[in-house]
Each structure stands twice: as structure tokens, then as C-alpha cells.
Design a protein around this motif. Structure first.
Motif, PDB file in Angstrom:
ATOM      1  N   ALA A 148      -3.449  22.144   1.892  1.00 51.36           N
ATOM      2  CA  ALA A 148      -4.552  23.082   1.716  1.00 51.36           C
ATOM      3  C   ALA A 148      -4.943  23.292   0.257  1.00 51.36           C
ATOM      4  N   ILE A 149      -6.209  23.626   0.077  1.00 49.19           N
ATOM      5  CA  ILE A 149      -6.707  24.066  -1.230  1.00 49.19           C
ATOM      6  C   ILE A 149      -7.343  25.463  -1.125  1.00 49.19           C
ATOM      7  N   PHE A 150      -7.425  25.998   0.090  1.00 48.44           N
ATOM      8  CA  PHE A 150      -7.936  27.355   0.317  1.00 48.44           C
ATOM      9  C   PHE A 150      -6.979  28.111   1.242  1.00 48.44           C
ATOM     10  N   GLY A 151      -6.895  29.415   1.069  1.00 42.28           N
ATOM     11  CA  GLY A 151      -6.293  30.288   2.049  1.00 42.28           C
ATOM     12  C   GLY A 151      -4.806  30.136   2.304  1.00 42.28           C
ATOM     13  N   PHE A 152      -4.116  29.421   1.467  1.00 36.44           N
ATOM     14  CA  PHE A 152      -2.688  29.192   1.679  1.00 36.44           C
ATOM     15  C   PHE A 152      -1.870  30.356   1.113  1.00 36.44           C
ATOM     16  N   SER A 153      -0.571  30.323   1.386  1.00 37.01           N
ATOM     17  CA  SER A 153       0.350  31.282   0.797  1.00 37.01           C
ATOM     18  C   SER A 153       1.585  30.534   0.344  1.00 37.01           C
ATOM     19  N   GLU A 154       2.482  31.208  -0.341  1.00 33.41           N
ATOM     20  CA  GLU A 154       3.715  30.554  -0.774  1.00 33.41           C
ATOM     21  C   GLU A 154       4.617  30.214   0.410  1.00 33.41           C
ATOM     22  N   LYS A 155       4.276  30.739   1.584  1.00 35.42           N
ATOM     23  CA  LYS A 155       5.051  30.455   2.795  1.00 35.42           C
ATOM     24  C   LYS A 155       4.612  29.174   3.484  1.00 35.42           C
ATOM     25  N   CYS A 156       3.351  28.780   3.294  1.00 32.10           N
ATOM     26  CA  CYS A 156       2.829  27.617   4.020  1.00 32.10           C
ATOM     27  C   CYS A 156       1.532  27.135   3.391  1.00 32.10           C
ATOM     28  N   ILE A 157       1.420  25.806   3.229  1.00 27.34           N
ATOM     29  CA  ILE A 157       0.193  25.223   2.681  1.00 27.34           C
ATOM     30  C   ILE A 157      -0.378  24.154   3.624  1.00 27.34           C
ATOM     31  N   ALA A 158       0.013  24.219   4.893  1.00 25.78           N
ATOM     32  CA  ALA A 158      -0.464  23.248   5.874  1.00 25.78           C
ATOM     33  C   ALA A 158      -1.931  23.501   6.218  1.00 25.78           C
ATOM     34  N   VAL A 159      -2.574  22.501   6.829  1.00 27.04           N
ATOM     35  CA  VAL A 159      -3.974  22.624   7.228  1.00 27.04           C
ATOM     36  C   VAL A 159      -4.106  22.496   8.741  1.00 27.04           C
ATOM     37  N   PHE A 288     -28.034  20.971  -3.037  1.00 20.53           N
ATOM     38  CA  PHE A 288     -26.783  20.771  -2.316  1.00 20.53           C
ATOM     39  C   PHE A 288     -25.580  20.818  -3.250  1.00 20.53           C
ATOM     40  N   ARG A 289     -25.729  20.333  -4.452  1.00 23.05           N
ATOM     41  CA  ARG A 289     -24.619  20.388  -5.414  1.00 23.05           C
ATOM     42  C   ARG A 289     -24.341  21.823  -5.840  1.00 23.05           C
ATOM     43  N   GLN A 290     -25.378  22.610  -5.971  1.00 25.12           N
ATOM     44  CA  GLN A 290     -25.179  24.021  -6.306  1.00 25.12           C
ATOM     45  C   GLN A 290     -24.425  24.728  -5.183  1.00 25.12           C
ATOM     46  N   ALA A 291     -24.805  24.431  -3.941  1.00 24.47           N
ATOM     47  CA  ALA A 291     -24.110  25.032  -2.799  1.00 24.47           C
ATOM     48  C   ALA A 291     -22.651  24.589  -2.754  1.00 24.47           C
ATOM     49  N   ALA A 292     -22.394  23.330  -3.076  1.00 21.53           N
ATOM     50  CA  ALA A 292     -21.019  22.814  -3.074  1.00 21.53           C
ATOM     51  C   ALA A 292     -20.172  23.497  -4.138  1.00 21.53           C
ATOM     52  N   GLU A 293     -20.759  23.760  -5.285  1.00 20.64           N
ATOM     53  CA  GLU A 293     -20.037  24.468  -6.340  1.00 20.64           C
ATOM     54  C   GLU A 293     -19.644  25.869  -5.868  1.00 20.64           C
ATOM     55  N   ILE A 294     -20.562  26.532  -5.174  1.00 17.01           N
ATOM     56  CA  ILE A 294     -20.271  27.867  -4.650  1.00 17.01           C
ATOM     57  C   ILE A 294     -19.163  27.784  -3.596  1.00 17.01           C
ATOM     58  N   ALA A 295     -19.234  26.759  -2.748  1.00 19.15           N
ATOM     59  CA  ALA A 295     -18.240  26.588  -1.692  1.00 19.15           C
ATOM     60  C   ALA A 295     -16.842  26.403  -2.240  1.00 19.15           C
ATOM     61  N   MET A 296     -16.707  25.819  -3.415  1.00 24.91           N
ATOM     62  CA  MET A 296     -15.401  25.488  -3.976  1.00 24.91           C
ATOM     63  C   MET A 296     -14.782  26.618  -4.790  1.00 24.91           C
ATOM     64  N   GLN A 297     -15.469  27.735  -4.896  1.00 17.27           N
ATOM     65  CA  GLN A 297     -14.912  28.857  -5.648  1.00 17.27           C
ATOM     66  C   GLN A 297     -13.610  29.323  -5.009  1.00 17.27           C
ATOM     67  N   GLY A 298     -12.574  29.450  -5.817  1.00 20.80           N
ATOM     68  CA  GLY A 298     -11.276  29.890  -5.336  1.00 20.80           C
ATOM     69  C   GLY A 298     -10.357  28.769  -4.887  1.00 20.80           C
ATOM     70  N   ALA A 299     -10.842  27.534  -4.895  1.00 18.06           N
ATOM     71  CA  ALA A 299     -10.001  26.408  -4.488  1.00 18.06           C
ATOM     72  C   ALA A 299      -8.907  26.160  -5.527  1.00 18.06           C
ATOM     73  N   LYS A 300      -7.738  25.793  -5.038  1.00 12.78           N
ATOM     74  CA  LYS A 300      -6.609  25.493  -5.917  1.00 12.78           C
ATOM     75  C   LYS A 300      -5.803  24.356  -5.312  1.00 12.78           C
ATOM     76  N   SER A 301      -5.412  23.415  -6.159  1.00 11.77           N
ATOM     77  CA  SER A 301      -4.683  22.246  -5.657  1.00 11.77           C
ATOM     78  C   SER A 301      -3.202  22.320  -6.005  1.00 11.77           C
ATOM     79  N   PHE A 302      -2.463  21.377  -5.429  1.00  8.52           N
ATOM     80  CA  PHE A 302      -1.052  21.195  -5.732  1.00  8.52           C
ATOM     81  C   PHE A 302      -0.863  19.816  -6.377  1.00  8.52           C
ATOM     82  N   GLU A 303       0.356  19.410  -6.555  1.00 11.69           N
ATOM     83  CA  GLU A 303       0.628  18.202  -7.343  1.00 11.69           C
ATOM     84  C   GLU A 303      -0.069  16.961  -6.794  1.00 11.69           C
ATOM     85  N   HIS A 304      -0.079  16.808  -5.477  1.00 17.84           N
ATOM     86  CA  HIS A 304      -0.564  15.552  -4.913  1.00 17.84           C
ATOM     87  C   HIS A 304      -1.929  15.647  -4.237  1.00 17.84           C
ATOM     88  N   ASN A 305      -2.551  16.815  -4.215  1.00 18.23           N
ATOM     89  CA  ASN A 305      -3.849  16.908  -3.543  1.00 18.23           C
ATOM     90  C   ASN A 305      -4.973  17.359  -4.468  1.00 18.23           C
TER      91      ASN A 305
END
Length: 327
Positions: A148-159, A288-305
């Protein structure tokens, strides 16, 4: 796999009563996910209550939309003429979902309830809070390229793995359920949970409740739609990122939009802010690119994603371009 009792019921009430009487009982329909979980020792029900013969497989037009029975097969819904005409985004998502053999067995209710496909969840030798609460999340410091890159917690990052559910989220579906205390309706946006401190609880469904149907309201998204699924191989793979996109256009101006993503969160991820940003705008790649930028607000990745931080907005843009006919 452990020994288990198997019974077949002929009514919804009988099925619910049978599960309510046994804390280790499970409903089974197509079994495309549950049997995998049983074979791997992830779940070990002592009783399976077969609901495959219940009269819950109809696809019915309603005054303000459509009602799809929980026992309707994925293939039946995908090929239904009314669904293809009035809800083409759902048909596209179902066709992208799995092999023809699986679509011929999997039910709508089962698809909604399928568990994550995280390899830490499926490998009982590895730690997983979703499978065994309190053991840790192996993916946090492990191989997390699918995660996951959204809505995860330290307990689980599955999708969440479903394609169908991404379209249902975009189309404002409602889940109808029955239980020992009666019937209730659950907005699809509220049905699946984010992991929080209880990643082993995937949905708000009570243990003894049975999904009986899904309803969809009349949709303006009958023409300019596209379901884009980006995966590691061309066939029968789960999404790295998927996008359900629908546009209602007047000339080249966007009147309404629906947008949701899969492969990025513990539940189908609705992009409400991006939808609002599209309304009243002209159909252009810049819009569409402006909308995509808004959609990605708050996204966070991990080492491999980390690649998803680039893949996801590009997928949004491509899905919207294809839906608008400018790809």
C-alpha cells in the motif's frame, strides 16, 4: 487441511441460522478464495455451509438502478447485456479480474469478501498481524513491492486484491446483508476497513451476516469509461495499480466524474477530491495530470514500492485519457 462438516442449505434464513449456531462455521459459495485459505492452514473452519443453491443469483433492473444477487457469478455479471450497456465500467473490471475459469466459479459476494494476497499473509511461517494478530507485519521491513501507499498502518500495509470492488467503489454501490437480527444496507465506501489496529478485520460485516445483493444507482457513466489494470504479466495477475475512471461529458467539458484505484490500499481507494477537481474542466491531458496530482496527496511508499508514486498518477492520467477518447 483439517476435517470439517459440510452442509447445504436451501434458504437464506437456514444458512444464517446454521452459521450462527457454530462459531467455527463459514459460508462457502464458489470457494475460489476460501479453499486456498483452508489448504494453506490460514483458516480452519469446522463447518462449511454451502450457499451456492440459494436463490440469490438474479441480476434485476430496478426503478433507480440494478440489483445484483450475491450468488451471481462474475462471468454472468460481466456478460449481462444490461450491465454492459448501463454499467460498462463494472463489466470491464470483472473481465480484467481473473481467468475465465475463475470468473465462472467466483461469486459477487465472494469477490467482495476475498482476503488480501500478501505473501506474508499466505505463508504461515512468516509474521502477519492479519493472519495472527500481534505477530508483526513482515512486509514492513520485507519485500513490499506490491503493498500500500495509502491508508496503511504500522500493523499492516497489505492491499485489497479485487478489480470488481474498485468499480463498485467508483459507482457508489450499496451492499445488502442479512443476519440473525434482520437486514441492513451498507454503503460500499464504508464496507471495507482500513487496517488501523485491527488488520485482521477486513470489513464491517458481522460474523453471522450474509451478503445477499449489491445495488447500483443509475449511472451517467455509460460511454466514457475505462478500467486500467497495470500488472507484472499480461494475464491473470493481481494489479500493481488499477484505475476505474468514468466521465460524463458535454462537448469537451466534464460534468461529472468517478474515479477509484486498486492495488494501493487496504480497501478500494475512492479519489473524491480528484473527481471534484475534474468537474467543469476541459478534457485535456493537463486537466488529468492536475487531478492525478490531487489524487496522490498523502501517498507514501516503502523500500520496494516507491515506483507506485510514479506509476499511480500516470495510470490515472492514462485511464482518464482513454475514457475521454483522447488516448
Amino acid at each position: 487441511m483439517n476435517n470439517f462438516q459440510y452442509i447445504r442449505t436451501t434458504s437464506t434464513k437456514a444458512a444464517i441460522d446454521a452459521v450462527a449456531k457454530d462459531p467455527d462455521a463459514r459460508f462457502i459459495a464458489g470457494g475460489t478464495n476460501l479453499l486456498d485459505l483452508m489448504k494453506r492452514g490460514i483458516v480452519s473452519p469446522e463447518k462449511l455451509v454451502d450457499i451456492s443453491r440459494l436463490p440469490l443469483n438474479k441480476i434485476e433492473r430496478e426503478a433507480s438502478g440494478v440489483r445484483i444477487g450475491a450468488m451471481a457469478l462474475n462471468s454472468e455479471v460481466a456478460e449481462n447485456a444490461f450491465i454492459k450497456e448501463k454499467f460498462p465500467l463494472l463489466a470491464q473490471a470483472l473481465q480484467a479480474g481473473a481467468s475465465a475459469q475463475l470468473r465462472n466459479m467466483a461469486t459477487v459476494g465472494g469477490n467482495i469478501l476475498q482476503r488480501t494476497r500478501c505473501h506474508y499473509f499466505y505463508d504461515t511461517s512468516l509474521p502477519c498481524n492479519k493472519r495472527e494478530p500481534g505477530t508483526g507485519c513482515g512486509a514492513l521491513e520485507g519485500n513490499n513491492h506490491m503493498h500500500a501507499i495509502f491508508g496503511f498502518s504500522e500493523k499492516c500495509i497489505a492491499v485489497h486484491p479485487s478489480d470488481m470492488c474498485v468499480a463498485l467503489a467508483a459507482l457508489d454501490a450499496t451492499v445488502l446483508v442479512s443476519g440473525p437480527t434482520g437486514d441492513r444496507k451498507i454503503a460500499f465506501a464504508d464496507f471495507h476497513r482500513l487496517p488501523g489496529d485491527k488488520p485482521h478485520v477486513d470489513t464491517v460485516l458481522e460474523k453471522n451476516e450474509l451478503i445477499t445483493a449489491v445495488t447500483l444507482p443509475d449511472s451517467p457513466f455509460t460511454k466514457n469509461v475505462h478500467y486500467l489494470k497495470v500488472r507484472e504479466r499480461a494475464s491473470y495477475a493481481f494489479a500493481l495499480v488499477s484505475v476505474a475512471a468514468g466521465l460524463q461529458l458535454e462537448n469537451d467539458t466534464i460534468q461529472r466524474a468517478c474515479l477509484a484505484m486498486g492495488g494501493v490500499a487496504h480497501k478500494p481507494w475512492r479519489l473524491a477530491s480528484a473527481e471534484k477537481a475534474l468537474i467543469g474542466k476541459k478534457v485535456t491531458e493537463a486537466t488529468f495530470r492536475q487531478a492525478a496530482e490531487i489524487a496522490m496527496q498523502g501517498a507514501k511508499s516503502f523500500e520496494h514500492n516507491a515506483y507506485k508514486l510514479k506509476l499511480a498518477p500516470n495510470a490515472i492520467v492514462q485511464a482518464l485519457k482513454t475514457a475521454a477518447g483522447i488516448a
